[in-house]
Design a protein around this motif. Structure first.
Motif, PDB file in Angstrom:
ATOM      1  N   GLY A   1       2.676   2.240  -2.508  1.00  0.00           N
ATOM      2  CA  GLY A   1       1.511   1.503  -2.125  1.00  0.00           C
ATOM      3  C   GLY A   1       1.395   2.210  -0.565  1.00  0.00           C
ATOM      4  O   GLY A   1       2.185   2.199   0.444  1.00  0.00           O
TER       5      GLY A   1
ATOM      6  N   VAL B   1       4.746  -3.442  11.040  1.00  0.00           N
ATOM      7  CA  VAL B   1       5.293  -3.741   9.997  1.00  0.00           C
ATOM      8  C   VAL B   1       6.004  -2.367   9.537  1.00  0.00           C
ATOM      9  O   VAL B   1       7.241  -2.180   9.109  1.00  0.00           O
TER      10      VAL B   1
ATOM     11  N   HIS C   1      10.907 -12.629   7.425  1.00  0.00           N
ATOM     12  CA  HIS C   1       9.485 -12.418   7.499  1.00  0.00           C
ATOM     13  C   HIS C   1       8.732 -12.113   9.007  1.00  0.00           C
ATOM     14  O   HIS C   1       7.875 -12.529   9.566  1.00  0.00           O
TER      15      HIS C   1
ATOM     16  N   ALA D   1      -2.648 -10.782   6.167  1.00  0.00           N
ATOM     17  CA  ALA D   1      -3.092  -9.695   5.321  1.00  0.00           C
ATOM     18  C   ALA D   1      -3.153 -10.189   3.973  1.00  0.00           C
ATOM     19  O   ALA D   1      -4.117 -10.057   3.016  1.00  0.00           O
ATOM     20  N   GLY D   2      -1.980 -10.279   3.258  1.00  0.00           N
ATOM     21  CA  GLY D   2      -1.789 -10.765   2.026  1.00  0.00           C
ATOM     22  C   GLY D   2      -2.597 -12.222   1.633  1.00  0.00           C
ATOM     23  O   GLY D   2      -2.736 -12.882   2.499  1.00  0.00           O
TER      24      GLY D   2
ATOM     25  N   GLY E   1       1.662   1.213   4.279  1.00  0.00           N
ATOM     26  CA  GLY E   1       2.563   2.483   3.741  1.00  0.00           C
ATOM     27  C   GLY E   1       2.113   3.733   4.109  1.00  0.00           C
ATOM     28  O   GLY E   1       3.142   4.756   4.488  1.00  0.00           O
TER      29      GLY E   1
ATOM     30  N   CYS F   1       2.875  -2.265  -1.421  1.00  0.00           N
ATOM     31  CA  CYS F   1       1.664  -2.754  -2.247  1.00  0.00           C
ATOM     32  C   CYS F   1       1.675  -4.280  -2.318  1.00  0.00           C
ATOM     33  O   CYS F   1       2.343  -4.756  -2.045  1.00  0.00           O
TER      34      CYS F   1
ATOM     35  N   SER G   1       7.024  -6.186   1.821  1.00  0.00           N
ATOM     36  CA  SER G   1       5.938  -6.501   1.252  1.00  0.00           C
ATOM     37  C   SER G   1       5.647  -8.054   0.865  1.00  0.00           C
ATOM     38  O   SER G   1       5.085  -8.990   1.558  1.00  0.00           O
TER      39      SER G   1
ATOM     40  N   ASP H   1      12.716  -8.103   4.190  1.00  0.00           N
ATOM     41  CA  ASP H   1      11.890  -9.180   5.045  1.00  0.00           C
ATOM     42  C   ASP H   1      11.239 -10.255   4.532  1.00  0.00           C
ATOM     43  O   ASP H   1      10.864 -10.875   5.080  1.00  0.00           O
ATOM     44  N   VAL H   2      11.215 -10.152   3.016  1.00  0.00           N
ATOM     45  CA  VAL H   2      10.436 -11.076   2.132  1.00  0.00           C
ATOM     46  C   VAL H   2      11.262 -11.632   1.121  1.00  0.00           C
ATOM     47  O   VAL H   2      12.087 -10.628   0.541  1.00  0.00           O
TER      48      VAL H   2
HETATM   49  P1  NAI Z   1      -3.600  -2.394   2.173  1.00  0.00           P
HETATM   50  O1  NAI Z   1      -4.535  -3.298   1.480  1.00  0.00           O
HETATM   51  O2  NAI Z   1      -4.151  -1.594   3.476  1.00  0.00           O
HETATM   52  O3  NAI Z   1      -2.883  -1.432   1.293  1.00  0.00           O
HETATM   53  C1  NAI Z   1      -2.203  -1.778  -0.025  1.00  0.00           C
HETATM   54  C2  NAI Z   1      -2.132  -0.710  -0.920  1.00  0.00           C
HETATM   55  O4  NAI Z   1      -1.421  -0.769  -1.922  1.00  0.00           O
HETATM   56  C3  NAI Z   1      -3.527   0.144  -1.264  1.00  0.00           C
HETATM   57  O5  NAI Z   1      -3.599   1.357  -0.879  1.00  0.00           O
HETATM   58  C4  NAI Z   1      -3.607   0.017  -2.598  1.00  0.00           C
HETATM   59  O6  NAI Z   1      -4.446   0.927  -3.370  1.00  0.00           O
HETATM   60  C5  NAI Z   1      -2.246  -0.063  -2.961  1.00  0.00           C
HETATM   61  N1  NAI Z   1      -1.936  -1.003  -4.316  1.00  0.00           N
HETATM   62  C6  NAI Z   1      -2.503  -2.092  -4.754  1.00  0.00           C
HETATM   63  N2  NAI Z   1      -1.797  -2.262  -6.164  1.00  0.00           N
HETATM   64  C7  NAI Z   1      -0.891  -1.243  -6.191  1.00  0.00           C
HETATM   65  C8  NAI Z   1       0.041  -1.352  -7.289  1.00  0.00           C
HETATM   66  N3  NAI Z   1       0.268  -2.080  -8.188  1.00  0.00           N
HETATM   67  N4  NAI Z   1       1.023  -0.091  -7.146  1.00  0.00           N
HETATM   68  C9  NAI Z   1       0.902   0.638  -6.107  1.00  0.00           C
HETATM   69  N5  NAI Z   1      -0.239   0.448  -5.057  1.00  0.00           N
HETATM   70  C10 NAI Z   1      -0.722  -0.561  -5.024  1.00  0.00           C
HETATM   71  O7  NAI Z   1      -2.470  -3.356   2.624  1.00  0.00           O
HETATM   72  P2  NAI Z   1      -1.273  -3.224   4.009  1.00  0.00           P
HETATM   73  O8  NAI Z   1      -1.965  -3.833   5.125  1.00  0.00           O
HETATM   74  O9  NAI Z   1      -0.920  -2.034   3.817  1.00  0.00           O
HETATM   75  O10 NAI Z   1      -0.405  -4.369   3.413  1.00  0.00           O
HETATM   76  C11 NAI Z   1       0.523  -4.215   2.307  1.00  0.00           C
HETATM   77  C12 NAI Z   1       1.215  -5.417   2.138  1.00  0.00           C
HETATM   78  O11 NAI Z   1       2.118  -5.692   3.012  1.00  0.00           O
HETATM   79  C13 NAI Z   1       0.536  -6.835   1.824  1.00  0.00           C
HETATM   80  O12 NAI Z   1      -0.309  -7.048   0.790  1.00  0.00           O
HETATM   81  C14 NAI Z   1       1.252  -7.914   2.243  1.00  0.00           C
HETATM   82  O13 NAI Z   1       1.870  -8.320   1.083  1.00  0.00           O
HETATM   83  C15 NAI Z   1       2.569  -7.158   3.068  1.00  0.00           C
HETATM   84  N6  NAI Z   1       2.724  -7.502   4.751  1.00  0.00           N
HETATM   85  C16 NAI Z   1       3.640  -7.900   5.116  1.00  0.00           C
HETATM   86  C17 NAI Z   1       3.926  -8.229   6.255  1.00  0.00           C
HETATM   87  C18 NAI Z   1       5.212  -8.645   6.680  1.00  0.00           C
HETATM   88  O14 NAI Z   1       5.280  -9.202   7.868  1.00  0.00           O
HETATM   89  N7  NAI Z   1       6.384  -8.459   6.492  1.00  0.00           N
HETATM   90  C19 NAI Z   1       2.893  -8.213   7.099  1.00  0.00           C
HETATM   91  C20 NAI Z   1       1.581  -7.695   6.769  1.00  0.00           C
HETATM   92  C21 NAI Z   1       1.538  -7.366   5.193  1.00  0.00           C
END
Ligand code: NAI
Length: 331
Positions: A151, A105, A295, A77-78, A156, A205, A233, A258-259
């Protein structure tokens, strides 16, 4: 049509081969991560499939474009590891898997939190040594605690819902407020209030140039003493050297990650026979109140199925119909 897939692990092959129903798709797997050292091996390839620690910098993208690649398919996703501007300039189309089981996650985040607050990692080792003492295992209830979430996108949001179910007070910061979550009882506050009020802080986020090192010595000093911080994240959201100092000063009560900002040199590999020269990760792992997982938050059967299926469908969509499935467009 050929796909060249980097950072391939046995489980990637298993799921991609299983979901590759088309006779027309050949998948070439490379175990190594993608970077300048290897980009020029790509040949006769329509799409390059990359994961979180593959480096899709401008020079790498340039090489791929020169070698005839048309699509960059991120199986994550990231997208902080892709120079989107360079991709757009070079005419490379980029897609990702925007959501693959956000619950995977969110549930791992809860697992990390419960391990840290109830010390199950210590209990597991202790009883194996026939040590049934409870000394040092004192935890705290999550019920009634204030959980700060930065986030509230897909992951979240799933995490907020679980914490509400635990009877926690949930406060959050996001650029966009989620109406469902507000209705469910989540209270949106400015970031600095979330940081100052939370007993537990969880980061969900994306990593951007603006929020790089958002958790640093200065922001930690404004948090409650004993705060528990969980990051599933991206590693670059936390300044590792400064959180180590805060752990030594006992300002941070526990940390679950986890990261990790230098994870590409370590994670997804068995280094058990190696001497690790990253002193920061070694220091982190030496704290009894720090839990590191490599991760793995996404790593469930449900998520792996979705990753393989969505990635292959997106690439086929581009190839057959020029259809922009899950395409990332620069605005
Ligand atoms: P998403 O795009 O659905 O949600 C991200 C949220 O963060 C959005 O609501 C956005 O408005 C908000 N946001 C953006 N910039 C921000 C800031 N500066 N401060 C506060 N909020 C902010 O993404 P999703 O699917 O929820 O994933 C979030 C993150 O999780 C990804 O970007 C990725 O880095 C991480 N991730 C980690 C995984 C793992 O295995 N550890 C697997 C998948 C994602």
């Amino acid at each position: 049509m050929k796909i060249t897939l980097f950072s391939a692990k046995p489980y990637d092959r298993q799921y991609f081969d299983r979901f590759n129903n088309s006779q027309d798709i050949e998948i070439e797997y490379y175990e190594t991560h993608l970077g300048p050292h290897i980009a020029n091996v790509v040949e006769d390839t329509y799409a390059v499939c990359a994961f979180v620690n593959d480096k899709l910098s401008a020079p790498v993208l340039q090489t791929l474009a020169e070698r005839g690649v048309k699509v960059i398919a991120l199986r994550c996703a990231g997208f902080n590891n892709v120079d989107l501007e360079a991709a757009s300039r070079l005419g490379l189309r980029v897609c990702r898997v925007p959501a693959y089981s956000p619950e995977a996650v969110a549930e791992h985040t809860v697992a990390m939190l419960l391990t840290l607050n109830r010390k199950t990692h210590k209990a597991y080792n202790r009883v194996r040594e026939q040590n049934f003492s409870l000394n040092g295992l004192l935890g705290f209830n999550l019920h009634g605690k204030t959980i700060g979430v930065v986030g509230t996108g897909k992951i979240g949001k799933a995490f907020c819902k679980i914490m509400l179910g635990f009877g926690c007070k949930v406060i959050a910061y996001d650029i966009y407020e989620d109406a469902d979550l507000k209705q469910a009882g989540v209270n949106y506050l400015p970031l600095k209030e979330v940081l100052a009020t939370a007993d537990v802080l969880s980061l969900h986020c994306p990593l951007t140039p603006e929020n790089h090192y958002m958790i640093n010595g200065e922001s930690i000093r404004k948090m409650k003493k004993g705060v528990v911080i969980i990051n599933t994240s991206r590693g670059g959201l936390i300044c590792t050297t400064e959180i180590i100092e805060a752990l030594k000063e006992k300002h941070v009560g526990a940390l679950g990650i986890d990261v990790y900002e230098q994870e590409e040199k370590l994670f997804f590999r068995d280094l058990s026979e190696n001497i690790i020269d990253d002193d920061n990760i070694q220091r982190l792992m030496s704290f009894p109140n720090v839990l590191v997982t490599a991760h793995q938050a996404f790593f469930t059967d449900e998520a792996m199925r979705q990753i393989a299926e969505v990635t292959l469908n997106s690439i086929t969509g581009f190839y057959t119909a020029n259809e922009p499935a899950n395409e990332m467009i620069l605005i």
